[in-house]
Design a protein around this motif. Structure first.
Motif, PDB file in Angstrom:
ATOM      1  N   VAL A 114       0.893  -1.245  -0.147  1.00  0.00           N
ATOM      2  CA  VAL A 114       0.043  -0.088   0.162  1.00  0.00           C
ATOM      3  C   VAL A 114       0.856   1.245  -0.057  1.00  0.00           C
ATOM      4  O   VAL A 114       0.715   2.276  -0.582  1.00  0.00           O
ATOM      5  CB  VAL A 114      -0.843  -0.172   1.276  1.00  0.00           C
ATOM      6  N   ARG A 115       1.810   1.258   0.766  1.00  0.00           N
ATOM      7  CA  ARG A 115       2.798   2.355   0.758  1.00  0.00           C
ATOM      8  C   ARG A 115       3.367   2.618  -0.759  1.00  0.00           C
ATOM      9  O   ARG A 115       3.583   3.684  -1.064  1.00  0.00           O
ATOM     10  CB  ARG A 115       3.940   1.608   1.664  1.00  0.00           C
ATOM     11  N   MET A 116       3.733   1.371  -1.446  1.00  0.00           N
ATOM     12  CA  MET A 116       4.218   1.602  -2.721  1.00  0.00           C
ATOM     13  C   MET A 116       3.185   1.939  -3.620  1.00  0.00           C
ATOM     14  O   MET A 116       3.425   2.954  -4.466  1.00  0.00           O
ATOM     15  CB  MET A 116       5.033   0.286  -3.270  1.00  0.00           C
ATOM     16  N   LEU A 117       2.034   1.802  -3.400  1.00  0.00           N
ATOM     17  CA  LEU A 117       1.075   2.142  -4.462  1.00  0.00           C
ATOM     18  C   LEU A 117       0.733   3.720  -4.029  1.00  0.00           C
ATOM     19  O   LEU A 117       0.360   4.445  -5.084  1.00  0.00           O
ATOM     20  CB  LEU A 117      -0.422   1.328  -3.860  1.00  0.00           C
ATOM     21  N   LEU A 118       0.679   3.944  -2.960  1.00  0.00           N
ATOM     22  CA  LEU A 118       0.472   5.625  -2.565  1.00  0.00           C
ATOM     23  C   LEU A 118       1.422   6.166  -3.288  1.00  0.00           C
ATOM     24  O   LEU A 118       1.336   7.361  -3.757  1.00  0.00           O
ATOM     25  CB  LEU A 118       0.394   5.670  -1.118  1.00  0.00           C
ATOM     26  N   ASP A 119       2.833   5.880  -3.121  1.00  0.00           N
ATOM     27  CA  ASP A 119       3.951   6.632  -3.612  1.00  0.00           C
ATOM     28  C   ASP A 119       3.770   6.560  -5.213  1.00  0.00           C
ATOM     29  O   ASP A 119       4.059   7.782  -5.771  1.00  0.00           O
ATOM     30  CB  ASP A 119       5.387   5.817  -3.474  1.00  0.00           C
ATOM     31  N   LEU A 120       3.646   5.623  -5.671  1.00  0.00           N
ATOM     32  CA  LEU A 120       3.588   5.410  -7.192  1.00  0.00           C
ATOM     33  C   LEU A 120       2.370   6.573  -7.662  1.00  0.00           C
ATOM     34  O   LEU A 120       2.423   7.252  -8.436  1.00  0.00           O
ATOM     35  CB  LEU A 120       3.093   3.888  -7.560  1.00  0.00           C
ATOM     36  N   GLY A 121       1.324   6.158  -6.676  1.00  0.00           N
ATOM     37  CA  GLY A 121       0.139   7.130  -7.290  1.00  0.00           C
ATOM     38  C   GLY A 121       0.355   8.520  -7.295  1.00  0.00           C
ATOM     39  O   GLY A 121      -0.053   9.472  -7.919  1.00  0.00           O
ATOM     40  N   LEU A 133       7.326  11.859   0.746  1.00  0.00           N
ATOM     41  CA  LEU A 133       7.142  10.638   1.301  1.00  0.00           C
ATOM     42  C   LEU A 133       8.300   9.584   1.315  1.00  0.00           C
ATOM     43  O   LEU A 133       8.379   8.710   1.929  1.00  0.00           O
ATOM     44  CB  LEU A 133       6.063  10.194   0.555  1.00  0.00           C
ATOM     45  N   GLN A 134       9.215   9.937   0.355  1.00  0.00           N
ATOM     46  CA  GLN A 134      10.296   9.000  -0.032  1.00  0.00           C
ATOM     47  C   GLN A 134      10.972   8.578   1.474  1.00  0.00           C
ATOM     48  O   GLN A 134      11.128   7.221   1.464  1.00  0.00           O
ATOM     49  CB  GLN A 134      11.240   9.710  -0.846  1.00  0.00           C
ATOM     50  N   MET A 135      10.985   9.296   2.186  1.00  0.00           N
ATOM     51  CA  MET A 135      12.175   8.904   3.562  1.00  0.00           C
ATOM     52  C   MET A 135      11.208   7.969   4.278  1.00  0.00           C
ATOM     53  O   MET A 135      11.641   6.991   4.701  1.00  0.00           O
ATOM     54  CB  MET A 135      12.245  10.101   4.350  1.00  0.00           C
ATOM     55  N   ALA A 136       9.843   8.371   4.498  1.00  0.00           N
ATOM     56  CA  ALA A 136       9.046   7.468   5.178  1.00  0.00           C
ATOM     57  C   ALA A 136       8.833   6.015   4.675  1.00  0.00           C
ATOM     58  O   ALA A 136       8.516   5.077   5.404  1.00  0.00           O
ATOM     59  CB  ALA A 136       7.535   7.930   5.427  1.00  0.00           C
ATOM     60  N   ALA A 137       9.051   5.898   3.222  1.00  0.00           N
ATOM     61  CA  ALA A 137       8.778   4.906   2.698  1.00  0.00           C
ATOM     62  C   ALA A 137       9.966   3.645   3.046  1.00  0.00           C
ATOM     63  O   ALA A 137       9.695   2.494   2.610  1.00  0.00           O
ATOM     64  CB  ALA A 137       8.836   4.916   1.122  1.00  0.00           C
ATOM     65  N   GLY A 138      10.865   3.939   3.544  1.00  0.00           N
ATOM     66  CA  GLY A 138      11.931   3.113   4.047  1.00  0.00           C
ATOM     67  C   GLY A 138      11.688   2.216   5.017  1.00  0.00           C
ATOM     68  O   GLY A 138      12.308   1.131   5.356  1.00  0.00           O
ATOM     69  N   ARG A 139      10.751   2.268   5.937  1.00  0.00           N
ATOM     70  CA  ARG A 139      10.471   1.646   6.974  1.00  0.00           C
ATOM     71  C   ARG A 139       9.454   0.638   6.661  1.00  0.00           C
ATOM     72  O   ARG A 139       8.287   0.824   6.559  1.00  0.00           O
ATOM     73  CB  ARG A 139       9.905   2.477   8.241  1.00  0.00           C
TER      74      ARG A 139
END
Lengths: 139, 139
Positions: A114-121, A133-139
């Motif tokens: 879901v994290r990736m979907l949001l980021d991509l979107g 959001l990139q930084m938060a996506a690492g966790r």
DNA sequence: AGAATATCTGTAGAGTTGTTCACACGTTAA
DNA sequence: TTAACGTGTGAACAACTCTACAGATATTCT
């Protein structure tokens, strides 16, 4: 959001009654690669959960870590009841998980997809440049 | 734990009337990173387009290359009118593009982000195995 | 020209979704 | 205990969405 449309006709025979075809080989090839109906339905359900601005704001907020209901309400501008209803929908398919501490309930993202979907979107929508959001996506 | 205690809204206008806060700093931090309302709305629209099984089947079919309306109908099990309605919705936000040749209309995916969203979603539902999504089971 | 073809569009109705309100539930403070 | 608090839930209602059908438009064939 979840309205099951008529499933594809049983595999094997492409040509049903009175259906016109232009490129039968292509149709057959694509049909053979089409995922199962249940997978398509699940996919539509997940996307449907992301199709409401309020829920999207909730999930974007949760990208930064767990939050309680009232803080989510303050962050997203939704009512607390509205947040609760939204979180209930997201809890079902395990998009979010809840940790309870006393009378508080802390929610967080359950799954990195879901994290990736949001980021991509967000990228698709033209939200380019800037870290965000990139930084938060690492966790 | 951080009592709400609601101090007079520390500087940054976190929110206005009578909203309880537990972690005001977190709320402020998340709010500052929240994308514009218009971007969130657009994002929700895009996900909403992916929230219907019929449209998902159409887009999955288009992953293999351009197709005409009648072949899409045969592939997805939708009526030709239904496919046309769906493609109209997808044409608006430029999710698909159309190439016309005589009375035929060949559609293809317009944008690689949608392709990635579909791929990501498909591998997700594929990898979660038979852990079917249960909408009502959460509660 | 008229007929057939491929796609597009309008509309109505059945169904679904989001929001709000009111209250219920479990937890903590007084 | 009682009261306050954070959260969860059900019902009601407006707003929206999908589907099917009818018909429109544009192109090609005879």
């Amino acid at each position: 959001m979840t309205r099951s449309s008529q499933p594809p006709a049983p595999a094997g025979q492409v040509s049903e009654c009175s259906l016109r075809l232009v490129d039968a080989d292509k149709v057959e090839q694509v049909r053979s690669r089409m995922p199962e109906e249940a997978d398509v339905a699940d996919l539509a359900v997940v996307f449907g959960l992301l199709s409401d601005p309020g829920r999207v704001r909730i999930l974007i907020a949760l990208l930064e870590g767990e939050m309680c209901v009232c803080d989510l309400a303050a962050t997203t501008g939704l009512s607390e009841s509205g947040v609760s209803h939204a979180l209930r929908l997201l809890r079902g398919p395990r998009v979010v998980t809840v940790r309870r501490a006393g009378r508080m309930a802390y929610y967080s993202l359950a799954d990195s997809h879901v994290r990736m979907l949001l980021d991509l979107g967000l990228t698709h929508v033209g939200h380019t440049g800037r870290d965000r959001l990139q930084m938060a996506a690492g966790r």
